[in-house]
Scaffold this active site. Sequence first.
Site, PDB file in Angstrom:
ATOM      1  N   GLU A   1     -28.007  -0.735   0.625  1.00 60.98           N
ATOM      2  CA  GLU A   1     -27.259  -0.215   1.282  1.00 60.98           C
ATOM      3  C   GLU A   1     -27.767   1.220   1.238  1.00 60.98           C
ATOM      4  O   GLU A   1     -27.393   2.091   0.446  1.00 60.98           O
ATOM      5  CB  GLU A   1     -25.569   0.165   0.643  1.00 60.98           C
ATOM      6  CG  GLU A   1     -24.733  -1.263   0.857  1.00 60.98           C
ATOM      7  CD  GLU A   1     -23.221  -0.723   0.998  1.00 60.98           C
ATOM      8  OE1 GLU A   1     -22.503  -1.504   1.850  1.00 60.98           O
ATOM      9  OE2 GLU A   1     -22.804   0.292   0.326  1.00 60.98           O
TER      10      GLU A   1
ATOM     11  N   ASN B   1     -15.472  -4.362   2.343  1.00 61.92           N
ATOM     12  CA  ASN B   1     -15.183  -3.319   1.344  1.00 61.92           C
ATOM     13  C   ASN B   1     -14.299  -2.500   2.072  1.00 61.92           C
ATOM     14  O   ASN B   1     -14.900  -1.614   2.930  1.00 61.92           O
ATOM     15  CB  ASN B   1     -16.671  -2.726   0.743  1.00 61.92           C
ATOM     16  CG  ASN B   1     -16.188  -1.563  -0.181  1.00 61.92           C
ATOM     17  OD1 ASN B   1     -15.088  -1.447  -0.550  1.00 61.92           O
ATOM     18  ND2 ASN B   1     -17.112  -0.622  -0.418  1.00 61.92           N
TER      19      ASN B   1
ATOM     20  N   SER C   1     -23.269   0.398   8.311  1.00 58.89           N
ATOM     21  CA  SER C   1     -22.770   0.473   9.750  1.00 58.89           C
ATOM     22  C   SER C   1     -23.072  -0.942  10.391  1.00 58.89           C
ATOM     23  O   SER C   1     -23.395  -0.813  11.616  1.00 58.89           O
ATOM     24  CB  SER C   1     -23.594   1.537  10.558  1.00 58.89           C
ATOM     25  OG  SER C   1     -23.231   2.914   9.782  1.00 58.89           O
TER      26      SER C   1
ATOM     27  N   GLU D   1     -21.059   5.459  -3.047  1.00 60.38           N
ATOM     28  CA  GLU D   1     -19.998   6.494  -3.057  1.00 60.38           C
ATOM     29  C   GLU D   1     -19.660   6.768  -4.778  1.00 60.38           C
ATOM     30  O   GLU D   1     -19.058   7.812  -5.330  1.00 60.38           O
ATOM     31  CB  GLU D   1     -18.759   6.038  -2.359  1.00 60.38           C
ATOM     32  CG  GLU D   1     -18.984   6.279  -1.102  1.00 60.38           C
ATOM     33  CD  GLU D   1     -18.356   5.117  -0.188  1.00 60.38           C
ATOM     34  OE1 GLU D   1     -17.518   4.583  -0.413  1.00 60.38           O
ATOM     35  OE2 GLU D   1     -18.850   5.022   1.207  1.00 60.38           O
TER      36      GLU D   1
ATOM     37  N   HIS E   1     -21.758   1.182  -6.137  1.00 61.45           N
ATOM     38  CA  HIS E   1     -21.810   1.655  -4.705  1.00 61.45           C
ATOM     39  C   HIS E   1     -22.224   2.990  -4.700  1.00 61.45           C
ATOM     40  O   HIS E   1     -22.008   3.853  -5.354  1.00 61.45           O
ATOM     41  CB  HIS E   1     -20.209   1.346  -4.128  1.00 61.45           C
ATOM     42  CG  HIS E   1     -20.231   1.506  -2.729  1.00 61.45           C
ATOM     43  ND1 HIS E   1     -20.230   2.939  -2.134  1.00 61.45           N
ATOM     44  CD2 HIS E   1     -20.361   0.627  -1.623  1.00 61.45           C
ATOM     45  CE1 HIS E   1     -20.376   2.705  -0.858  1.00 61.45           C
ATOM     46  NE2 HIS E   1     -20.273   1.425  -0.498  1.00 61.45           N
TER      47      HIS E   1
ATOM     48  N   GLY F   1     -21.566   4.390   6.757  1.00 65.29           N
ATOM     49  CA  GLY F   1     -20.631   5.072   7.562  1.00 65.29           C
ATOM     50  C   GLY F   1     -21.163   6.330   8.570  1.00 65.29           C
ATOM     51  O   GLY F   1     -20.676   7.103   8.772  1.00 65.29           O
TER      52      GLY F   1
ATOM     53  N   LYS G   1     -12.732  -0.006   0.561  1.00 63.60           N
ATOM     54  CA  LYS G   1     -12.813   1.343   0.074  1.00 63.60           C
ATOM     55  C   LYS G   1     -11.320   1.801  -0.228  1.00 63.60           C
ATOM     56  O   LYS G   1     -10.636   0.978  -0.675  1.00 63.60           O
ATOM     57  CB  LYS G   1     -13.427   2.257   0.774  1.00 63.60           C
ATOM     58  CG  LYS G   1     -14.972   1.781   1.134  1.00 63.60           C
ATOM     59  CD  LYS G   1     -15.746   2.487   1.903  1.00 63.60           C
ATOM     60  CE  LYS G   1     -17.230   2.041   2.179  1.00 63.60           C
ATOM     61  NZ  LYS G   1     -18.311   2.978   2.617  1.00 63.60           N
TER      62      LYS G   1
HETATM   63  P1  13P Z   1     -19.764   1.300   6.881  1.00 66.66           P
HETATM   64  O1  13P Z   1     -19.940  -0.110   7.011  1.00 66.66           O
HETATM   65  O2  13P Z   1     -18.282   2.086   7.199  1.00 66.66           O
HETATM   66  O3  13P Z   1     -21.246   1.697   6.894  1.00 66.66           O
HETATM   67  O4  13P Z   1     -19.827   1.117   5.128  1.00 66.66           O
HETATM   68  C1  13P Z   1     -20.561   0.260   4.355  1.00 66.66           C
HETATM   69  C2  13P Z   1     -20.311   0.201   2.988  1.00 66.66           C
HETATM   70  O5  13P Z   1     -20.528   1.090   2.306  1.00 66.66           O
HETATM   71  C3  13P Z   1     -19.926  -1.182   2.376  1.00 66.66           C
HETATM   72  O6  13P Z   1     -19.848  -1.069   1.006  1.00 66.66           O
END
Ligand code: 13P
Length: 266
Positions: free
Chosen positions: A186, A27, A229, A114, A112, A192, A29
């Site tokens: 997640e 992803n 992560s 976010e 997601h 992150g 983003k």
């Molecule tokens: P990270 O791998 O940067 O933690 O992000 C995970 C994520 O949100 C994938 O959709």
Amino acid sequence: MYVPVALVTIATRFWVMHMRKCLIAGNWKLNGDHALCDQFASTVFPTDSSFDIVICPPATLLQSMQQLIKKHSSCLRLGGQDVSVESQGAFTGEISAKMLHEAGAQYGIIGHSERRAYFAETNEKVAIKMAQLLAANVSPIVCVGESRAARDQQQTLAVIEAQLSPIKAVLQQQALSCSQIVIGYEPLWAVGSDQPASPEQAQQVHQFIRESMADVPDAEALRIIYGGSVTADNSAALLAMPDIDGALVGGAALNIDSFLGLLPVV
Ligand code: 13P
């Protein structure tokens, strides 16, 4: 037929153990450009049959990525990062499931954390988005996950169940199959943060999700992938868990070397 043990690859073992094809999704983003698309599409990945690799770039890059995939005969598949609850009309800025499909997306991330946190995506909206994607022949990657506070208060499974509930209702009402969807677990505190869930923590929730989805048709085919992560350092241990069918990767999917490093070994 005699098959030398050395030729039984980790990826093949994954397939035999899990009975579901592993899915590694990147992803991007709000990152990436044409050059990154070209780099990924022109890379020869270790396999195109023992696991699926999906890249979810920003929507504006989908079509050029699709062309690059064709040009380089790449095994990569494409996914969108979100989709509208609407199918057409006066909804400025929105992108429909049919548009994603036309742009070459075979998958679409929805729910997601976010989007839930910054764009008011509710559990009910996520279920509508799932129905939109399925109607357009795009496989939804439905994200669920709990906050740090929820985990600290032993509310993890209650939060996950609340997120799954409208999803299950739509699947059951419309007699849709689990084989067409992917659940992405997640945990917010792992996204992150350089603090991935341990394989055991992730497995516990994945197992719960599988049990919770058991009444939906083809539940055994449901792929549940872990995100938060994921890197080359932890992917093998996570993927070795019986209910972890793949990974949803953010930061480590923005660099070809770190992405290659976390793929199952072939
Ligand atoms: P990270 O791998 O940067 O933690 O992000 C995970 C994520 O949100 C994938 O959709």
